[in-house]
Design an enzyme around this catalytic site. Structure first.
Site, PDB file in Angstrom:
ATOM      1  N   LYS A 116       0.913  -1.189   0.147  1.00 51.47           N
ATOM      2  CA  LYS A 116      -0.100  -0.036   0.078  1.00 51.47           C
ATOM      3  C   LYS A 116       0.861   1.351  -0.023  1.00 51.47           C
ATOM      4  CE  LYS A 116      -3.876   2.148   2.207  1.00 51.47           C
ATOM      5  NZ  LYS A 116      -5.053   1.886   3.309  1.00 51.47           N
ATOM      6  N   LYS A 136      -1.882  -1.765  -4.290  1.00 50.82           N
ATOM      7  CA  LYS A 136      -2.991  -0.587  -4.339  1.00 50.82           C
ATOM      8  C   LYS A 136      -1.991   0.772  -4.313  1.00 50.82           C
ATOM      9  CE  LYS A 136      -5.930   1.811  -1.261  1.00 50.82           C
ATOM     10  NZ  LYS A 136      -6.349   2.157   0.094  1.00 50.82           N
TER      11      LYS A 136
HETATM   12  C1  PBG Z   1      -7.968   2.842   4.787  1.00 49.81           C
HETATM   13  C2  PBG Z   1      -8.088   2.874   3.217  1.00 49.81           C
HETATM   14  C3  PBG Z   1      -7.971   3.920   2.310  1.00 49.81           C
HETATM   15  C4  PBG Z   1      -8.215   3.379   1.213  1.00 49.81           C
HETATM   16  C5  PBG Z   1      -9.038   2.241   1.442  1.00 49.81           C
HETATM   17  N1  PBG Z   1      -8.464   1.899   2.697  1.00 49.81           N
HETATM   18  C6  PBG Z   1      -7.465   5.389   2.520  1.00 49.81           C
HETATM   19  C7  PBG Z   1      -5.870   5.614   2.895  1.00 49.81           C
HETATM   20  O1  PBG Z   1      -5.207   4.527   3.036  1.00 49.81           O
HETATM   21  O2  PBG Z   1      -5.626   6.564   3.107  1.00 49.81           O
HETATM   22  C8  PBG Z   1      -8.175   4.235  -0.159  1.00 49.81           C
HETATM   23  C9  PBG Z   1      -8.959   3.748  -1.260  1.00 49.81           C
HETATM   24  C10 PBG Z   1      -9.427   4.813  -2.332  1.00 49.81           C
HETATM   25  O3  PBG Z   1      -8.772   5.656  -2.630  1.00 49.81           O
HETATM   26  O4  PBG Z   1     -10.487   4.312  -3.078  1.00 49.81           O
HETATM   27  N2  PBG Z   1      -9.087   2.592   5.431  1.00 49.81           N
END
Ligand code: PBG
Length: 328
Positions: free
Chosen positions: A195, A249
């Site tokens: 991530k 991601k």
């Molecule tokens: C955290 C989470 C995020 C997203 C999914 N889970 C936000 C982050 O990490 O800042 C982002 C998903 C998206 O932008 O579509 N709960």
């Protein structure tokens, strides 16, 4: 052999041939549709930064699941927006929390739908961070204890897969341990293993109701875009801690990483087309720079070509309907 004996045009002369020789295919069963469910409302609220996407009420989410299911998509990823936030994000693990209620309601009405729930604190904390804060910043190990409570509350509500997304060290192991101790040893974990600290999560802040409060950044726990080797370490660690599925991601700026994960590991891989990718494609199509369906289709093909098994996308329902309507 070379030209003129070799002619690559032979296999692309018509639609049938092009389809027959496609190296990858999109299938509606590849998709997971993320959904937002908001506490304390009885109607859906549009998310202005993500055209077509809503913060659902407990009623309207059932209608949306009906449409997703009719389109042939068989998995959804739930995010909750609580009415009350506090510094510990305690609404995240209540038995009557919004996600827990949604899990029970959807399971009751659509038992065949696979329910995945995002397991993180950022939607629930008053400061918008992904964990418990102390003077020096996030307290990783205290946060793990809260994540364990969230995971157990989801499990008790009947979730099918838990998706920890907070990028805390040891989060998969902590969740696996508590699930196993409570007889949920068959409940899978889909880890947001790779991530990145990405600006493409921008529109999600509004969607998750974190926009107003969050002023910090997540660079202390999410990965820098520069990191390729570190991505492999993240996946390796999460698999060792018990992750059943690993996620990359965002997707589009990290197709090389999807390919790396695919080649180095043998667990299922999911890629998340995040809010900013969705909003960007929608905006481009609205400005008539390209055709919307064609642009999304091409991006999803690139995900598959990079090697992902699953695609998490806000466009899942539309793409499934499109795939149903064509021979693609
Ligand atoms: C955290 C989470 C995020 C997203 C999914 N889970 C936000 C982050 O990490 O800042 C982002 C998903 C998206 O932008 O579509 N709960």
């Amino acid at each position: 052999m070379k030209y003129p004996e070799v002619r690559l045009q032979r296999l692309k002369r018509n639609e049938n041939l092009r389809t027959l020789f496609s190296e990858v295919r999109l299938d509606k069963k590849d998709f997971i549709a993320p959904l937002f469910v908001k506490e304390g409302t009885d109607k859906p609220h549009p998310i202005s930064s993500m055209p077509g996407i809503m913060q659902h009420s407990l009623n309207s989410i059932l209608d949306e699941v009906a449409e997703i299911s009719a389109a042939g998509v068989s998995a959804i990823l739930l995010f909750g927006i609580p009415q009350h936030k506090d510094s510990e994000g305690s609404a995240s693990f209540h038995a009557e929390g919004i996600v827990q209620q949604a899990i029970r309601a959807i399971k009751h009405k659509y038992p065949a739908m696979t329910l995945i729930a995002d397991c993180c604190l950022c939607e629930y904390t008053s400061h918008g961070h992904c964990g418990v804060m102390e003077k020096g910043g996030l307290n990783n190990d205290q946060t793990l204890k809260v994540l364990q409570k969230i995971a157990l509350s989801y499990a008790a509500a009947g979730i099918d897969i838990i998706a920890p997304s907070g990028a805390m060290d040891g989060m998969v192991g902590a969740i696996r341990k508590t699930l196993d101790e409570h007889n949920f040893e068959l409940l899978p974990i889909m880890s947001y293993a790779v991530k990145y600290a990405s600006c493409f999560y921008g529109p999600f802040r509004e969607a998750a109701g974190a926009g107003e409060v969050f002023t910090g950044n997540r660079k202390h726990h999410q990965m820098q875009p520069t990191q390729r080797r570190e991505a492999m370490r993240e996946v390796q660690l999460d698999i060792a801690e018990g992750a059943d599925i690993v996620m990359v991601k965002p997707g589009m700026p990290y197709l090389d990483i999807i390919r790396d994960v695919r080649e180095h590991f043998n667990v299922p891989v999911a890629a998340y087309q995040v809010s900013g990718e969705y909003a960007m494609l929608k905006a481009g199509a609205k400005a008539q720079l390209f055709d919307e369906l064609c642009a999304f289709h091409e991006c999803f093909i690139s995900y598959k070509r990079a090697g992902t098994d699953l695609i998490i996308s806000y466009y899942a329902k539309e793409m499934a309907n499109y795939l149903n309507s064509t021979a693609r």
